[in-house]
Design a protein around this motif. Structure first.
Motif, PDB file in Angstrom:
ATOM      1  N   UNK A  75     -71.974   2.923-105.492  1.00 60.67           N
ATOM      2  CA  UNK A  75     -71.733   3.579-106.780  1.00 60.67           C
ATOM      3  C   UNK A  75     -70.751   4.742-106.652  1.00 60.67           C
ATOM      4  N   UNK A  76     -70.513   5.212-105.417  1.00 65.54           N
ATOM      5  CA  UNK A  76     -69.595   6.336-105.224  1.00 65.54           C
ATOM      6  C   UNK A  76     -68.130   5.903-105.132  1.00 65.54           C
ATOM      7  N   UNK A  77     -67.916   4.598-104.994  1.00 64.76           N
ATOM      8  CA  UNK A  77     -66.546   4.095-104.915  1.00 64.76           C
ATOM      9  C   UNK A  77     -65.944   4.064-106.317  1.00 64.76           C
ATOM     10  N   UNK A  78     -64.861   4.806-106.521  1.00 65.57           N
ATOM     11  CA  UNK A  78     -64.275   4.917-107.863  1.00 65.57           C
ATOM     12  C   UNK A  78     -63.292   3.787-108.166  1.00 65.57           C
ATOM     13  N   UNK A  79     -62.581   3.308-107.163  1.00 65.09           N
ATOM     14  CA  UNK A  79     -61.579   2.259-107.365  1.00 65.09           C
ATOM     15  C   UNK A  79     -61.967   1.053-106.516  1.00 65.09           C
ATOM     16  N   UNK A  80     -62.435   0.001-107.173  1.00 63.72           N
ATOM     17  CA  UNK A  80     -62.919  -1.167-106.433  1.00 63.72           C
ATOM     18  C   UNK A  80     -61.833  -1.851-105.622  1.00 63.72           C
ATOM     19  N   UNK A  81     -60.580  -1.708-106.019  1.00 61.82           N
ATOM     20  CA  UNK A  81     -59.489  -2.334-105.273  1.00 61.82           C
ATOM     21  C   UNK A  81     -59.297  -1.686-103.891  1.00 61.82           C
ATOM     22  N   UNK A  82     -59.881  -0.490-103.709  1.00 62.35           N
ATOM     23  CA  UNK A  82     -59.783   0.208-102.426  1.00 62.35           C
ATOM     24  C   UNK A  82     -61.037   0.007-101.582  1.00 62.35           C
ATOM     25  N   UNK A  83     -61.823  -1.015-101.914  1.00 65.24           N
ATOM     26  CA  UNK A  83     -63.088  -1.247-101.211  1.00 65.24           C
ATOM     27  C   UNK A  83     -62.884  -1.419 -99.699  1.00 65.24           C
ATOM     28  N   UNK A  84     -61.907  -2.245 -99.300  1.00 62.20           N
ATOM     29  CA  UNK A  84     -61.713  -2.541 -97.880  1.00 62.20           C
ATOM     30  C   UNK A  84     -61.429  -1.271 -97.085  1.00 62.20           C
ATOM     31  N   UNK A  85     -60.547  -0.421 -97.607  1.00 67.61           N
ATOM     32  CA  UNK A  85     -60.210   0.818 -96.908  1.00 67.61           C
ATOM     33  C   UNK A  85     -61.408   1.763 -96.860  1.00 67.61           C
ATOM     34  N   UNK A  86     -62.126   1.838 -97.979  1.00 65.02           N
ATOM     35  CA  UNK A  86     -63.316   2.692 -98.064  1.00 65.02           C
ATOM     36  C   UNK A  86     -64.384   2.243 -97.073  1.00 65.02           C
ATOM     37  N   UNK A  87     -64.616   0.935 -97.006  1.00 62.99           N
ATOM     38  CA  UNK A  87     -65.641   0.387 -96.116  1.00 62.99           C
ATOM     39  C   UNK A  87     -65.213   0.528 -94.653  1.00 62.99           C
ATOM     40  N   UNK A  88     -63.914   0.354 -94.396  1.00 63.17           N
ATOM     41  CA  UNK A  88     -63.419   0.491 -93.026  1.00 63.17           C
ATOM     42  C   UNK A  88     -63.640   1.912 -92.512  1.00 63.17           C
ATOM     43  N   UNK A  89     -63.399   2.893 -93.347  1.00 66.79           N
ATOM     44  CA  UNK A  89     -63.591   4.272 -92.936  1.00 66.79           C
ATOM     45  C   UNK A  89     -65.076   4.564 -92.710  1.00 66.79           C
ATOM     46  N   UNK A  90     -65.931   3.998 -93.557  1.00 68.53           N
ATOM     47  CA  UNK A  90     -67.367   4.174 -93.374  1.00 68.53           C
ATOM     48  C   UNK A  90     -67.800   3.657 -92.003  1.00 68.53           C
ATOM     49  N   UNK A  91     -67.334   2.453 -91.650  1.00 72.95           N
ATOM     50  CA  UNK A  91     -67.716   1.851 -90.377  1.00 72.95           C
ATOM     51  C   UNK A  91     -67.166   2.662 -89.209  1.00 72.95           C
ATOM     52  N   UNK A  92     -65.932   3.136 -89.338  1.00 69.82           N
ATOM     53  CA  UNK A  92     -65.340   3.926 -88.253  1.00 69.82           C
ATOM     54  C   UNK A  92     -66.141   5.213 -88.023  1.00 69.82           C
ATOM     55  N   UNK A  93     -66.523   5.883 -89.098  1.00 68.93           N
ATOM     56  CA  UNK A  93     -67.302   7.115 -88.955  1.00 68.93           C
ATOM     57  C   UNK A  93     -68.666   6.827 -88.318  1.00 68.93           C
ATOM     58  N   UNK A  94     -69.292   5.734 -88.733  1.00 71.91           N
ATOM     59  CA  UNK A  94     -70.584   5.369 -88.153  1.00 71.91           C
ATOM     60  C   UNK A  94     -70.439   5.017 -86.670  1.00 71.91           C
ATOM     61  N   UNK A  95     -69.345   4.354 -86.313  1.00 70.31           N
ATOM     62  CA  UNK A  95     -69.115   3.988 -84.922  1.00 70.31           C
ATOM     63  C   UNK A  95     -68.918   5.233 -84.059  1.00 70.31           C
ATOM     64  N   UNK A  96     -68.137   6.179 -84.553  1.00 70.34           N
ATOM     65  CA  UNK A  96     -67.920   7.436 -83.818  1.00 70.34           C
ATOM     66  C   UNK A  96     -69.238   8.177 -83.678  1.00 70.34           C
ATOM     67  N   UNK A  97     -70.032   8.178 -84.745  1.00 68.52           N
ATOM     68  CA  UNK A  97     -71.326   8.839 -84.713  1.00 68.52           C
ATOM     69  C   UNK A  97     -72.246   8.200 -83.676  1.00 68.52           C
ATOM     70  N   UNK A  98     -72.179   6.878 -83.543  1.00 68.44           N
ATOM     71  CA  UNK A  98     -73.047   6.196 -82.578  1.00 68.44           C
ATOM     72  C   UNK A  98     -72.700   6.602 -81.149  1.00 68.44           C
ATOM     73  N   UNK A  99     -71.422   6.855 -80.886  1.00 67.23           N
ATOM     74  CA  UNK A  99     -71.009   7.309 -79.552  1.00 67.23           C
ATOM     75  C   UNK A  99     -71.591   8.684 -79.261  1.00 67.23           C
ATOM     76  N   UNK A 100     -71.736   9.486 -80.309  1.00 67.47           N
ATOM     77  CA  UNK A 100     -72.267  10.839 -80.115  1.00 67.47           C
ATOM     78  C   UNK A 100     -73.769  10.851 -79.854  1.00 67.47           C
ATOM     79  N   UNK A 101     -74.434   9.721 -80.109  1.00 68.41           N
ATOM     80  CA  UNK A 101     -75.855   9.695 -79.784  1.00 68.41           C
ATOM     81  C   UNK A 101     -76.714   8.948 -80.759  1.00 68.41           C
ATOM     82  N   UNK A 102     -76.167   8.502 -81.879  1.00 67.88           N
ATOM     83  CA  UNK A 102     -76.897   7.588 -82.725  1.00 67.88           C
ATOM     84  C   UNK A 102     -77.755   8.194 -83.798  1.00 67.88           C
ATOM     85  N   UNK A 103     -77.787   9.525 -83.993  1.00 63.24           N
ATOM     86  CA  UNK A 103     -78.612  10.102 -85.035  1.00 63.24           C
ATOM     87  C   UNK A 103     -77.897   9.972 -86.367  1.00 63.24           C
ATOM     88  N   UNK A 104     -78.458   9.162 -87.263  1.00 65.79           N
ATOM     89  CA  UNK A 104     -77.775   8.888 -88.526  1.00 65.79           C
ATOM     90  C   UNK A 104     -77.630  10.121 -89.388  1.00 65.79           C
TER      91      UNK A 104
END
Length: 516
Positions: free
Chosen positions: A63-92
């Motif tokens: 619901x926070x995504x304002x422009x649906x055409x930018x979904x792929x870029x938005x989702x890619x950044x989400x995954x990248x941030x989560x991946x970096x966070x997992x390297x730091x130790x996994x605390x969500x």
């Protein structure tokens, strides 16, 4: 990848709770999401864990995504941030929230990304340096020469005037000591952060009960939810909604150690999603190594689940066993664990994922209710998808109805693992009995006469499957009586009859879906 003509419609339907649209987006973007995650964590199993959780989080945050055409870029950044966070130790809790993410996504690598990756590399190098510092000077010298100069054991033995066997011992012990120190350091850093954030340092929940077979993830999830008095799903509903009542996993020759091997994270995420809950898990089949960051992520799942008052589900803490982690103590660094045999045991934090040679370990923690349970048709589609083999593949395994083919081939070649065969038919006799009960339950709730008729017909098919498996279960001690030729003939005839009945049952379920 993008389909501009229907992407916006799919996202809109997901926001409205349409599970079919969600599955479409999942199937469309899963391969790309894996690539995005793996480019950061470099490990396919860790990447798969991140992707599974990312899809759950995506649905909650869409619901926070304002422009649906930018979904792929938005989702890619989400995954990248989560991946970096997992390297730091996994605390969500340390993951950067979605509101702070620009929708345009990281089209170009930013300076902050480069700095972050450099910091991660430096932290890892510093950890190794501290670990090496605790070795003896001789062990450090030998290990350094072996690594930096690529010196052979023979060369090292000559240089240090030692036997080659002693060199091997020094190298082996030094590497083990460095590895153990890396695990301890990672756990210590993680616990310090928990303390800094004010988390409790111990929690003990009542020991869960085992009222049902331990072989089913859905049964374990139900026990965990029941312990916390969160839901009143019946065992039959859990088995049906999860599709485990209809599951078949077939390793080559029906090897008993592989019968419960499938993509546990995929199955667990899909199960809790259809139940209307969220969850998080770590662990994949055929994952042969557990790194310090993976261990900390597992520990974080245990902490997070127990802190919510729900035992965490663990597979393979003991060999080929499902159990619960229902307590922890950060001061002594111990987990309280209860296995299916009713025994309560205590394990150190640094044993998590490293306790047995039969890796990998899978850890699953429930979070909270996020939506109503899925519709009956969504559950029926999931049942059919599994029957048709539509789930993440694993090398050496066949899933769904095609498993009967592999099973029969083993019987025809006389290569079946008879212990595995006995184990499999016992599990499936129970599962198919629940499948029939679940279909009858749906028939009772049905308002349409045709739908009710098809569901009852499907239930009858699964009753027949269960009966055939009961007949196939060998008499003690795993014998069939009569000649060996009769034994193999009986197995083949029984498997073929069960296969035919289950094929008809799935066809009936497909007819129900088509008529909806």
């Amino acid at each position: 990848m993008d389909h501009p003509f229907d992407l916006k419609d799919l996202l809109s339907r997901i926001r409205q709770g349409d599970h079919a649209a969600y599955e479409t987006i999942f199937n469309r973007y899963r391969a790309a999401a894996m690539s995005w995650a793996q480019s950061v964590v470099r490990d396919p199993y860790s990447a798969d864990d991140i992707v599974q959780e990312a899809f759950i989080r995506m649905k909650d945050k869409l619901h926070q995504l304002k422009d649906d055409h930018k979904f792929a870029a938005w989702f890619r950044l989400m995954i990248r941030r989560m991946a970096i966070n997992s390297i730091r130790g996994g605390d969500s809790r340390r993951t950067i929230v979605i509101e702070e993410m620009p929708e345009s996504g990281p089209a170009n690598r930013g300076r902050s990304d480069e700095i972050r990756e450099w910091q991660e590399q430096e932290a890892s190098a510093e950890l190794v340096r501290r670990s090496l510092a605790k070795l003896s000077k001789q062990a450090r010298d030998v290990l350094d020469a072996a690594a930096s100069e690529e010196a052979t054991p023979e060369q090292l033995a000559d240089r240090y005037n030692m036997k080659k066997s002693n060199i091997y011992n020094i190298l082996s012990r030094a590497r083990l000591k460095v590895n153990d120190e890396r695990f301890r350091e990672e756990i210590a850093a993680y616990l310090l952060e928990r303390e800094t954030h004010g988390h409790p340092n111990c929690c003990l929940l009542p020991a869960p009960t085992y009222s049902r077979p331990y072989a089913f993830i859905s049964a374990m999830i139900g026990e965990a939810l029941g312990t916390a008095d969160i839901t009143n799903f019946t065992y039959t509903e859990l088995m049906g909604i999860s599709a485990e009542a209809f599951r078949i996993n077939m390793p080559e020759n029906c090897d008993w150690q592989g019968i419960l091997t499938f993509d546990w994270s995929y199955a667990a995420y899909r199960t809790v999603e259809r139940l209307g809950f969220s969850g998080v898990c770590v662990g994949r089949p055929q994952q042969t190594t557990v790194t310090p960051d993976i261990q900390v992520r597992m520990l974080s799942v245990v902490h997070g689940s127990v802190d919510r008052g729900i035992p965490a589900v663990i597979w393979n803490m003991e060999r080929n066993e499902m159990g619960f982690a229902h307590g922890y103590d950060d001061r002594s660094q111990e987990i309280r664990y209860k296995g299916y045999n009713g025994e309560t045991r205590v394990y150190r934090y640094d044993q998590l994922g490293r306790q047995t040679d039969e890796r990998p370990v899978f850890v699953f923690g429930l979070r909270r209710r996020v939506s109503p349970p899925s519709s009956e048709d969504t559950v029926l589609r999931a049942i059919v998808d599994h029957a048709r083999g539509k789930e993440p593949p694993l090398k050496g395994y066949v899933f769904g109805l095609d498993g009967y083919r592999v099973w029969l081939e083993g019987a025809r070649r006389n290569t079946l693992d008879l212990s595995g065969h006995a184990y499999q038919v016992a599990i499936l006799a129970e599962a198919r009995q629940q499948a029939a009960a679940f279909l009858e339950l749906l028939a009772d709730r049905s308002r349409g006469a045709d739908r009710r008729t098809q569901l009852l017909a499907a239930a009858d098919c699964y009753k027949q499957v269960s009966k055939w498996f009961v007949r196939l279960y060998p008499r003690f001690p795993f014998g069939y009586g009569g000649s060996p030729a009769n034994r193999w003939r009986d197995i083949q005839e029984g498997l073929q009859a069960a296969w035919d009945a289950e094929e008809e049952g799935i066809a009936r379920i497909e007819a129900v879906i088509a008529g909806s």
